[in-house]
Write a protein that holds these residues in place. Structure first.
Motif, PDB file in Angstrom:
ATOM      1  N   ARG A  14     -50.942   7.597 -27.019  1.00 60.50           N
ATOM      2  CA  ARG A  14     -52.195   7.027 -26.546  1.00 60.50           C
ATOM      3  C   ARG A  14     -52.991   8.009 -25.698  1.00 60.50           C
ATOM      4  NH1 ARG A  14     -49.809   1.607 -23.971  1.00 60.50           N
ATOM      5  NH2 ARG A  14     -48.247   3.182 -23.392  1.00 60.50           N
ATOM      6  N   ARG A  15     -52.309   8.873 -24.950  1.00 59.20           N
ATOM      7  CA  ARG A  15     -53.002   9.860 -24.112  1.00 59.20           C
ATOM      8  C   ARG A  15     -52.714  11.248 -24.675  1.00 59.20           C
ATOM      9  NH1 ARG A  15     -50.806   9.142 -18.308  1.00 59.20           N
ATOM     10  NH2 ARG A  15     -52.345  10.784 -17.916  1.00 59.20           N
ATOM     11  N   GLU A  16     -53.722  11.897 -25.232  1.00 58.97           N
ATOM     12  CA  GLU A  16     -53.498  13.187 -25.870  1.00 58.97           C
ATOM     13  C   GLU A  16     -53.136  14.285 -24.881  1.00 58.97           C
ATOM     14  OE1 GLU A  16     -56.171  14.720 -28.710  1.00 58.97           O
ATOM     15  OE2 GLU A  16     -55.929  13.061 -30.107  1.00 58.97           O
ATOM     16  N   THR A  17     -53.359  14.063 -23.600  1.00 59.25           N
ATOM     17  CA  THR A  17     -52.965  15.075 -22.611  1.00 59.25           C
ATOM     18  C   THR A  17     -51.511  14.920 -22.203  1.00 59.25           C
ATOM     19  OG1 THR A  17     -53.746  13.647 -20.801  1.00 59.25           O
ATOM     20  CG2 THR A  17     -55.294  15.293 -21.678  1.00 59.25           C
ATOM     21  N   ASN A  18     -50.878  13.813 -22.581  1.00 64.63           N
ATOM     22  CA  ASN A  18     -49.473  13.574 -22.224  1.00 64.63           C
ATOM     23  C   ASN A  18     -48.830  12.711 -23.311  1.00 64.63           C
ATOM     24  OD1 ASN A  18     -47.007  13.191 -21.040  1.00 64.63           O
ATOM     25  ND2 ASN A  18     -47.765  12.148 -19.208  1.00 64.63           N
TER      26      ASN A  18
ATOM     27  N   ARG B 235     -53.089  21.075 -17.901  1.00 64.70           N
ATOM     28  CA  ARG B 235     -52.541  20.105 -16.960  1.00 64.70           C
ATOM     29  C   ARG B 235     -51.195  20.567 -16.415  1.00 64.70           C
ATOM     30  NH1 ARG B 235     -51.376  13.677 -18.178  1.00 64.70           N
ATOM     31  NH2 ARG B 235     -50.627  13.142 -16.083  1.00 64.70           N
TER      32      ARG B 235
END
Length: 272
Positions: A220-224, A254
């Motif tokens: 759901r979160r492309e950064t994590n 990040r």
């Protein structure tokens, strides 16, 4: 978290070409394995030879010691350069010695970036294949100068830290080759939360496979991006080790920011 079983097709044993591929009329066939000199402790008896030992045997004088027809199979630590040397020596044997599968000797390791490494000799995978997004399989390929085998003495088997690193690399390779192409272009770093590992047998410097099966993911979160996977190392039908792994693939920027902040905190704590 107990590791889940990873199913995969049974590994083929060392295949022997049929009479139509190579006639042995009136001669005895012997199958041998060649490994890097690094694995000399494993190369004892008459079934496993080191590169140096085999090349010496294939020398013009040593060739007289070859009994019948020899078929040479690839072991660990042998690369394409070695394959060229062996093939040239086999040609001089006038049919007494041949490589079981020249293409296997030349199968290149994956590019370092696929497994988040800088040096090619530290890549442990070749022939990465993902029949599905959740399933990835590769051949184990240990370079003779791999960082994990340069200073280790355990007898004939390959040390467990190589298995752990191969499992880490297969997870990264699965992400880089099967999952990341479908995401917004960005660089990622792997952050490992948990590894529940079980060793079941020795790993020897012979062909082996490593695979990963993603059993749960959160994209759901492309950064994590979060994953839970099971991995397995197998050799000639034996399960050598299995592991349940929880990890995240986090956007590189990040990770850099988080790591820098924690590094500064650690330094201040140490210096008071």
């Amino acid at each position: 978290m107990a590791p889940h079983d990873v199913s995969c097709p049974e590994e083929p044993c060392l295949e022997k070409p049929g009479d139509e591929a190579w006639a042995f009329t009136g001669h005895t066939r012997r199958d041998v394995v060649v490994v890097a000199d690094r694995f000399a402790q494993f190369a004892r008896g008459d079934r496993v030879l080191t590169m140096t030992g085999l090349l010496a045997l294939l020398d013009a004088d040593g060739l007289r010691a070859v009994d019948g027809h020899w078929v040479v199979h690839v072991g660990q630590g042998v690369d394409a350069t070695d394959g060229d040397l062996l093939e040239a020596a086999c040609d001089k044997s006038e049919g007494a010695v041949r490589l079981a599968d020249p293409d296997t000797f030349r199968l290149p390791p994956e590019p370092p970036g696929i497994v988040h490494k800088d040096r090619p000799e530290n890549v442990l995978l070749a022939g990465v294949h993902s029949p599905a997004l959740t399933h990835c399989r590769a051949e184990l390929r240990i370079h003779r100068d791999n960082e994990l085998v340069l200073d280790h003495h355990t007898g004939e088997h390959v040390q467990g830290i190589v298995i752990i690193e191969a499992m880490r690399q297969i997870c990264i390779a699965q992400f880089e080759t099967a999952i990341r192409p479908g995401l917004t272009p960005a660089a990622y770093a792997g952050v490992w939360k948990r590894i529940d590992l079980s060793f079941e047998d020795f790993l020897f410097p012979l062909p082996a496979t490593v695979e990963s099966l993603i059993v749960e993911s959160d994209l759901r979160r492309e950064t994590n991006l979060k994953f839970r996977a099971t991995t397995a190392m197998r050799q000639q039908g034996r399960t050598v080790a299995t592991a349940g792994i929880e990890y995240s693939m986090i956007a590189q920027g990040r990770v850099d920011t988080l790591e820098r902040r924690k590094a500064d905190q650690a330094t201040r704590a140490y210096l008071g």
